[in-house]
Scaffold this motif. Structure first.
Motif: not given
Length: 517
Positions: A333-350
């Motif tokens: 996700v681009a966080s415009t006012s951080t400013p920067g990019v946020l990288i979220f790992p997917v940690v819950r799987w089916t």
């Protein structure tokens, strides 16, 4: 020690802690503060694009202009006929399908009059349009995408896009629409006929969490999306009952008692500014059915039919562009006012090995990678086949490309003097990837590292393109790109090394070929 002296020391300690925390936040935001108050024109070159090894041939760039298409509700005017017409001006987002060989643009030349994010809020009844470029043809120009069955009464202000490939001749397009009444997502089916893409309107989607302040989209399936939402308080506020429900869903019934403040013109600008600091944006997961709601005017409630949404990531300062990495391992996700990019790992799987999007905690602790500008839209470029991947690379060889705005005063000046070649908002785009212990220098005229604060160990941020926004000469061509906001890249040989940039207030998208990893 008397109780009064002890109490005074406690308050002194608490005050010192508060001052230290505020000071730390100001230190973290020093680049944002600079970009909010200073010009970047004198620091940036007239035009720079990253060059390749000499044996790979030159990089060639050109602006692509679609032909004027007559439309009575368009903002622009065809100079030949003096009639309102759509054109490829002010394109917010660009998405590329390397399989289909096309790029899709969301363009709204009337953004100078209607901008639901920053203002002004005039002429909401005007329309923008979607354009297609067959980018693997080095001489192709964009063409207008006719959307059959799109209701003639709807206003259309396209922002974020996502394109889902279904077959060589079928695709589904999702478009954020900043209507006068509120935000919706338009669902559009595309089919290739006689070498050109046609489109058909399927339905509109609205939800108090899913589309309240919608900006960008990442398609997951035909009926499943991730959507970023920028703020709870907006420049253009939806009807108050919608705001009430949004605040209650996000923050609970106690905060909902103050929901009037989020829509009140006396308070919403201050609340939005606060949200840009502490994080008032979020990512929503949406599932929906294809059945179109029965016509009942343009009330937002009618578009909620068969739509389910919930927030999977919160506390994001100005959530903007969004993309997923290969295998759906991360959400970026681009966080415009951080400013920067946020990288979220997917940690819950089916049990089937798919991300469990139905869970609110499907995403884990984010990694923050700063950018030397206010990040706008982004894309994830998959690794090449047989590419060597570092064992601790969270992106498994993928790269993140992001475009944005290095100076708010420059952008504001351009908006106020729209049409001037001298007062242009500068542009900057970078490539982010994990390099481990290997530091890769930025060869741009104004290197990214001069503006980066707190770059995490092992990460590299390198410039792809930068310009002061004014028209320039490059390789014998006149090129220009003010206010960059979108970027897409096919860095493979069959894709001609094509990288495409869109600009929020640009007269036309910029296409460069011969840009490889």
């Amino acid at each position: 020690m008397t109780r009064s002296k002890w109490g005074a020391q406690v308050w002194q300690i608490l005050l010192a802690v508060v001052v230290a925390l505020v000071g730390l936040k100001v230190f973290e935001m020093r680049n944002s503060i600079m970009m909010m108050h200073t010009s970047a024109r004198i620091r940036l070159p007239d035009f720079y694009i990253r060059q390749q090894a000499s044996d790979m041939g030159p990089v060639r760039c050109r602006n692509v202009h679609g032909a004027y298409v007559e439309d009575s509700r368009a903002h622009s005017v065809d100079p030949k006929t003096n009639k309102p017409a759509q054109t490829t001006e002010s394109c917010e987002d660009v998405r590329m399908s390397t399989w289909l060989g096309i790029a899709v643009f969301s363009c709204d030349p009337g953004r100078v009059k209607w901008n639901a994010v920053m203002g002004p809020l005039d002429e909401p009844h005007k329309r923008g349009a979607i354009w297609i470029l067959d980018y693997k043809d080095p001489d192709a120009q964009p063409y207008y995408l006719q959307i059959d069955q799109f209701p003639t009464t709807y206003d259309f202000h396209p922002l974020g896009l996502s394109l889902l490939d279904l077959s060589p001749t079928l695709a589904r397009l999702f478009v954020v629409n900043h209507r006068g009444v509120g935000n919706t997502v338009e669902v559009i089916d595309m089919q290739k006929q006689a070498g050109k893409w046609k489109a058909r309107y399927v339905r509109s989607i609205s939800d108090v969490v899913g589309t309240h302040a919608a900006n960008s989209i990442q398609a997951l399936e035909r009926n499943e999306l991730l959507v970023t939402n920028m703020h709870t308080a907006q420049k253009r506020t939806p009807p108050q009952p919608f705001v009430d429900r949004t605040v209650e869903h996000l923050y609970g019934a106690k905060i909902n008692k103050y929901s009037d403040y989020f829509g009140d013109s006396r308070h919403k600008d201050n609340i939005r500014a606060m949200e840009n600091v502490v994080g008032g944006g979020w990512v929503a997961h949406i599932k929906f059915g294809d059945e179109a709601p029965k016509p009942k005017g343009q009330l937002l409630e009618r578009y909620e039919h068969d739509v389910k949404a919930h927030a999977i990531a919160k506390r994001i300062p100005f959530a903007n562009g969004i993309a997923t990495t290969p295998g759906l391992r991360h959400v970026v996700v681009a966080s415009t006012s951080t400013p920067g990019v946020l990288i979220f790992p997917v940690v819950r799987w089916t049990e089937d090995g798919e991300p469990d999007w139905q869970r609110d905690d499907v995403l884990g602790q984010r990694i923050v990678v700063p950018t030397p500008f206010f990040a706008d839209n982004l894309e994830v470029v998959p690794p090449k086949p047989a590419q060597k991947v570092l064992p601790d690379d969270p992106l498994f060889g993928a790269k993140i490309i992001v475009a944005g705005h290095p100076s708010l005063p420059d952008m504001a000046e351009m908006m106020q003097n729209f049409g001037s070649n001298q007062l242009r908002g500068p542009s900057w785009a970078v490539e982010i990837h994990y390099t481990g212990q290997t530091a890769i220098p930025d060869d741009a005229p104004f290197p990214a590292d001069k503006r980066l604060a707190g770059l995490p160990r092992g990460w590299s941020v390198r410039t792809l393109m930068q310009t002061d926004g004014r028209p320039a000469q490059y390789d014998g061509n006149r090129v220009e790109l003010p206010t960059s906001c979108g970027v897409a890249w096919d860095n493979h040989g069959e894709g001609l090394g094509t990288i495409i940039f869109s600009g929020l207030y640009s007269p036309a998208p910029l296409v460069c070929q011969g840009v490889y990893t």
